[in-house]
Design an enzyme around this catalytic site. Structure first.
Site, PDB file in Angstrom:
ATOM      1  N   LEU A   1       0.857  -1.207   0.000  1.00 28.49           N
ATOM      2  CA  LEU A   1       0.000   0.000   0.000  1.00 28.49           C
ATOM      3  C   LEU A   1       0.888   1.252   0.000  1.00 28.49           C
ATOM      4  CD1 LEU A   1      -3.145   0.704   0.218  1.00 28.49           C
ATOM      5  CD2 LEU A   1      -2.584   1.352   2.574  1.00 28.49           C
ATOM      6  N   GLY A   2       1.522   1.493  -1.141  1.00 29.41           N
ATOM      7  CA  GLY A   2       2.323   2.713  -1.312  1.00 29.41           C
ATOM      8  C   GLY A   2       1.563   3.669  -2.201  1.00 29.41           C
ATOM      9  N   ARG A   3       2.317   4.392  -3.045  1.00 31.87           N
ATOM     10  CA  ARG A   3       1.674   5.393  -3.921  1.00 31.87           C
ATOM     11  C   ARG A   3       0.619   4.744  -4.817  1.00 31.87           C
ATOM     12  NH1 ARG A   3       7.536   7.362  -4.063  1.00 31.87           N
ATOM     13  NH2 ARG A   3       7.768   5.280  -4.949  1.00 31.87           N
ATOM     14  N   ILE A   4       1.032   3.684  -5.551  1.00 26.51           N
ATOM     15  CA  ILE A   4       0.088   3.064  -6.490  1.00 26.51           C
ATOM     16  C   ILE A   4      -0.973   2.269  -5.727  1.00 26.51           C
ATOM     17  CG2 ILE A   4      -0.152   1.538  -8.496  1.00 26.51           C
ATOM     18  CD1 ILE A   4       2.835   2.152  -9.130  1.00 26.51           C
TER      19      ILE A   4
ATOM     20  N   ARG B   1       5.438  -3.994   5.166  1.00 26.99           N
ATOM     21  CA  ARG B   1       6.271  -4.316   6.323  1.00 26.99           C
ATOM     22  C   ARG B   1       5.845  -3.479   7.533  1.00 26.99           C
ATOM     23  NH1 ARG B   1      11.693  -3.433   3.078  1.00 26.99           N
ATOM     24  NH2 ARG B   1      10.334  -1.697   2.488  1.00 26.99           N
TER      25      ARG B   1
ATOM     26  N   ARG C   1       5.723  -6.803  -9.509  1.00 26.44           N
ATOM     27  CA  ARG C   1       6.794  -7.463 -10.244  1.00 26.44           C
ATOM     28  C   ARG C   1       6.512  -8.971 -10.276  1.00 26.44           C
ATOM     29  NH1 ARG C   1       7.912  -3.412 -12.323  1.00 26.44           N
ATOM     30  NH2 ARG C   1       9.819  -2.193 -12.255  1.00 26.44           N
TER      31      ARG C   1
ATOM     32  N   ASP D   1       0.099  -8.391 -15.185  1.00 30.08           N
ATOM     33  CA  ASP D   1       0.771  -7.459 -16.104  1.00 30.08           C
ATOM     34  C   ASP D   1       2.272  -7.686 -16.108  1.00 30.08           C
ATOM     35  OD1 ASP D   1       0.868  -5.128 -17.850  1.00 30.08           O
ATOM     36  OD2 ASP D   1       1.701  -4.010 -16.150  1.00 30.08           O
TER      37      ASP D   1
ATOM     38  N   GLU E   1      10.435 -11.678 -18.066  1.00 30.94           N
ATOM     39  CA  GLU E   1       9.844 -11.008 -19.242  1.00 30.94           C
ATOM     40  C   GLU E   1      10.849 -10.922 -20.383  1.00 30.94           C
ATOM     41  OE1 GLU E   1       8.468  -7.272 -17.665  1.00 30.94           O
ATOM     42  OE2 GLU E   1       7.038  -8.262 -16.340  1.00 30.94           O
TER      43      GLU E   1
ATOM     44  N   HIS F   1       3.158  -6.199 -19.695  1.00 29.59           N
ATOM     45  CA  HIS F   1       3.750  -5.126 -18.887  1.00 29.59           C
ATOM     46  C   HIS F   1       3.411  -3.737 -19.466  1.00 29.59           C
ATOM     47  CE1 HIS F   1       7.272  -4.229 -15.923  1.00 29.59           C
ATOM     48  NE2 HIS F   1       6.418  -3.213 -15.969  1.00 29.59           N
TER      49      HIS F   1
HETATM   50  P1  NAP Z   1       5.965   2.740  -3.182  1.00 27.50           P
HETATM   51  O1  NAP Z   1       5.175   3.984  -3.013  1.00 27.50           O
HETATM   52  O2  NAP Z   1       7.366   2.704  -2.699  1.00 27.50           O
HETATM   53  O3  NAP Z   1       5.138   1.553  -2.494  1.00 27.50           O
HETATM   54  C1  NAP Z   1       5.667   0.291  -2.265  1.00 27.50           C
HETATM   55  C2  NAP Z   1       4.926  -0.336  -1.094  1.00 27.50           C
HETATM   56  O4  NAP Z   1       5.363  -1.680  -0.941  1.00 27.50           O
HETATM   57  C3  NAP Z   1       5.165   0.385   0.225  1.00 27.50           C
HETATM   58  O5  NAP Z   1       3.951   0.591   0.840  1.00 27.50           O
HETATM   59  C4  NAP Z   1       6.048  -0.563   1.029  1.00 27.50           C
HETATM   60  O6  NAP Z   1       5.718  -0.471   2.414  1.00 27.50           O
HETATM   61  C5  NAP Z   1       5.669  -1.931   0.442  1.00 27.50           C
HETATM   62  N1  NAP Z   1       6.805  -2.860   0.488  1.00 27.50           N
HETATM   63  C6  NAP Z   1       8.069  -2.652   0.067  1.00 27.50           C
HETATM   64  N2  NAP Z   1       8.835  -3.727   0.298  1.00 27.50           N
HETATM   65  C7  NAP Z   1       8.031  -4.625   0.901  1.00 27.50           C
HETATM   66  C8  NAP Z   1       8.243  -5.934   1.424  1.00 27.50           C
HETATM   67  N3  NAP Z   1       9.453  -6.528   1.371  1.00 27.50           N
HETATM   68  N4  NAP Z   1       7.197  -6.582   1.991  1.00 27.50           N
HETATM   69  C9  NAP Z   1       5.986  -5.983   2.058  1.00 27.50           C
HETATM   70  N5  NAP Z   1       5.724  -4.748   1.595  1.00 27.50           N
HETATM   71  C10 NAP Z   1       6.736  -4.079   1.027  1.00 27.50           C
HETATM   72  O7  NAP Z   1       6.024   2.322  -4.714  1.00 27.50           O
HETATM   73  P2  NAP Z   1       4.947   2.575  -5.861  1.00 27.50           P
HETATM   74  O8  NAP Z   1       5.239   3.841  -6.550  1.00 27.50           O
HETATM   75  O9  NAP Z   1       3.587   2.352  -5.299  1.00 27.50           O
HETATM   76  O10 NAP Z   1       5.355   1.356  -6.857  1.00 27.50           O
HETATM   77  C11 NAP Z   1       5.275   0.035  -6.410  1.00 27.50           C
HETATM   78  C12 NAP Z   1       5.815  -0.951  -7.409  1.00 27.50           C
HETATM   79  O11 NAP Z   1       4.911  -1.087  -8.512  1.00 27.50           O
HETATM   80  C13 NAP Z   1       7.138  -0.595  -8.101  1.00 27.50           C
HETATM   81  O12 NAP Z   1       8.248  -0.844  -7.269  1.00 27.50           O
HETATM   82  C14 NAP Z   1       7.117  -1.481  -9.330  1.00 27.50           C
HETATM   83  O13 NAP Z   1       7.672  -2.737  -9.034  1.00 27.50           O
HETATM   84  C15 NAP Z   1       5.629  -1.634  -9.611  1.00 27.50           C
HETATM   85  N6  NAP Z   1       5.231  -0.929 -10.834  1.00 27.50           N
HETATM   86  C16 NAP Z   1       4.782  -1.647 -11.907  1.00 27.50           C
HETATM   87  C17 NAP Z   1       4.373  -0.991 -13.054  1.00 27.50           C
HETATM   88  C18 NAP Z   1       3.834  -1.739 -14.223  1.00 27.50           C
HETATM   89  O14 NAP Z   1       3.963  -1.259 -15.353  1.00 27.50           O
HETATM   90  N7  NAP Z   1       3.212  -2.890 -14.030  1.00 27.50           N
HETATM   91  C19 NAP Z   1       4.460   0.402 -13.135  1.00 27.50           C
HETATM   92  C20 NAP Z   1       4.918   1.090 -12.032  1.00 27.50           C
HETATM   93  C21 NAP Z   1       5.293   0.417 -10.878  1.00 27.50           C
HETATM   94  P3  NAP Z   1       6.812  -0.854   3.550  1.00 27.50           P
HETATM   95  O15 NAP Z   1       8.063  -0.117   3.202  1.00 27.50           O
HETATM   96  O16 NAP Z   1       6.168  -0.445   4.830  1.00 27.50           O
HETATM   97  O17 NAP Z   1       6.981  -2.333   3.466  1.00 27.50           O
HETATM   98  C1  8YV Z   2       7.733   0.534 -16.865  1.00 25.60           C
HETATM   99  C2  8YV Z   2       7.449  -0.109 -14.405  1.00 25.60           C
HETATM  100  O1  8YV Z   2       7.070  -0.236 -17.813  1.00 25.60           O
HETATM  101  O2  8YV Z   2       7.785   1.994 -13.396  1.00 25.60           O
HETATM  102  C3  8YV Z   2       7.910   0.767 -13.305  1.00 25.60           C
HETATM  103  O3  8YV Z   2       8.399   0.232 -12.297  1.00 25.60           O
HETATM  104  O4  8YV Z   2       7.468  -1.294 -14.286  1.00 25.60           O
HETATM  105  C4  8YV Z   2       6.883   0.467 -15.652  1.00 25.60           C
HETATM  106  O5  8YV Z   2       6.367   1.730 -15.485  1.00 25.60           O
HETATM  107  C5  8YV Z   2       9.140   0.124 -16.818  1.00 25.60           C
HETATM  108  O6  8YV Z   2       9.861   0.740 -15.842  1.00 25.60           O
HETATM  109  C6  8YV Z   2       9.805   0.391 -18.152  1.00 25.60           C
HETATM  110  O7  8YV Z   2      10.564  -0.690 -18.459  1.00 25.60           O
END
Ligand code: NAP
Ligand code: 8YV
Length: 323
Positions: A153-156, A176, A233, A257, A262, A280
């Protein structure tokens, strides 16, 4: 605006067009086809920055003696060896916030597709089966009364939670650490969260801390009405266990996704009828990718012009420019 021809920025592998354009306009751009350190030539000894969408490992970092900053395209930076960068006083930046809403939309799309079988229903129409056989079968699952659990439960995760609330779903989460002031129920482990909900959405970062965290035990706890969505991921999931859970009815459906290797998607996930699989595309609109590109390049500009990064990752927040 040209900042300086003397500042060389290396782009390993492919990168967003808008980012490439701006890097070329602002710095001297050098490129290599992949992130393989063996491709670094003596002419690249001047490189002070990396702008990357592909993994940046220790060998590439070590091959560039003047490297000061690695600007990652993406908020997730599990592909960058931040420990090596931090140990060498190299800044690492990522692209938070600008993609949050886009990725949350994608998570919602995956959830609705997985629950209401919209891709399968469209396939039915296109195959002429509506004409020949009649209506698509009623879906066994509905969003009504679903209880969602968010892993990360972070930004996204918070943006997804808002959307789920609008759909009338309850929301709980596992991180955590509990999020201060959060209205959602906190569970101190993923299994406990999975036991309490029927819809698990993974949006946690990749890396060692989350490696195969969604395993057979978690999927069993989610149960036969369970729907699993992953926009975090692929490395956070035991994909063999997920395929087995889908095949056996241990859970009902999945919307994915991201994958562990990948662009290779396990055949068993491709074969499972109850999956919605995307390549993705979480952040993949021109609008959002341009914003990510701008933030990536703005980090480089700010570092070289003003000596500070705009969005440093936590592991290198302490790093200061070399005098
Ligand atoms: P964020 O704001 O840093 O949120 C991450 C959350 O995960 C935090 O609430 C953190 O809380 C929790 N977390 C981190 N490590 C953990 C662990 N070991 N066990 C349990 N919880 C944990 O990041 P965000 O901006 O929301 O982005 C999150 C992730 O989305 C990215 O890192 C990326 O992998 C993925 N993403 C995917 C796409 C896509 O295209 N599919 C695009 C953008 C991002 P705690 O620190 O309290 O544990
Ligand atoms: C992108 C992502 O597709 O921001 C991330 O963590 O997984 C996606 O927004 C990727 O970073 C580009 O390869």
């Amino acid at each position: 605006m040209k900042l300086s021809d003397d500042i060389h920025v290396l782009v390993p592998g492919s990168l967003n067009e808008h980012a490439l354009q701006r890097i070329g306009d602002t710095f001297t751009l050098q490129a290599i086809p992949t992130g393989d350190a063996k491709l670094v030539t003596p002419e690249m000894a001047n490189v002070r920055g990396i702008a990357s969408m592909v993994p940046v490992g220790a060998a590439l970092i070590d091959a560039l003696p003047r490297l000061e900053i690695i600007a990652n395209f993406g908020v997730g930076y599990d592909g960058v060896d931040t420990a090596r960068a931090a140990a060498k006083g190299i800044m690492v930046t990522n692209t938070p916030d600008v993609l949050t809403e886009e990725v949350a939309d994608t998570a919602l799309g995956l959830l609705i597709n997985a629950v209401r079988e919209l891709p399968q229903a469209e396939k039915w129409l296109r195959a002429g089966r509506w004409l020949k056989e009649g209506a698509y079968p009623l879906t066994g699952a509905t969003l009504r009364g679903r209880r969602a659990g968010i892993f990360g439960l972070g930004r996204i995760g918070k943006a997804i939670a808002q959307r789920l609330e609008a759909l009338g779903m309850t929301v709980a989460y596992y991180n955590r650490n509990p999020v201060e002031g959060s209205p959602y129920a906190y569970y101190p482990s993923l299994v406990e969260l999975a036991m309490a909900v029927d819809t698990l959405i993974c949006v946690a970062p990749g890396g060692k801390g989350t490696e195969k965290a969604v395993n057979a035990e978690v999927l069993k706890a989610l149960g036969p009405a369970g729907v699993f969505v992953n926009v975090g991921r692929g490395s956070s999931v035991d994909e063999d266990a997920l395929a087995a859970a889908l095949e056996s009815g241990t859970i009902r459906a999945a919307g994915l996704d991201v994958f562990a290797d990948e662009p290779n998607v396990p055949q068993r996930l491709l074969d499972a009828p109850n999956t919605c699989l995307l390549p993705h595309v979480g952040s993949a609109s021109v609008y959002t990718r341009d914003a990510m590109a701008d933030l990536q390049v703005d980090n480089l500009v700010s570092w070289f012009a003003e000596g500070k990064a705009l969005t440093p990752v936590s592991e290198t927040r302490h790093v200061r420019p070399r005098s």
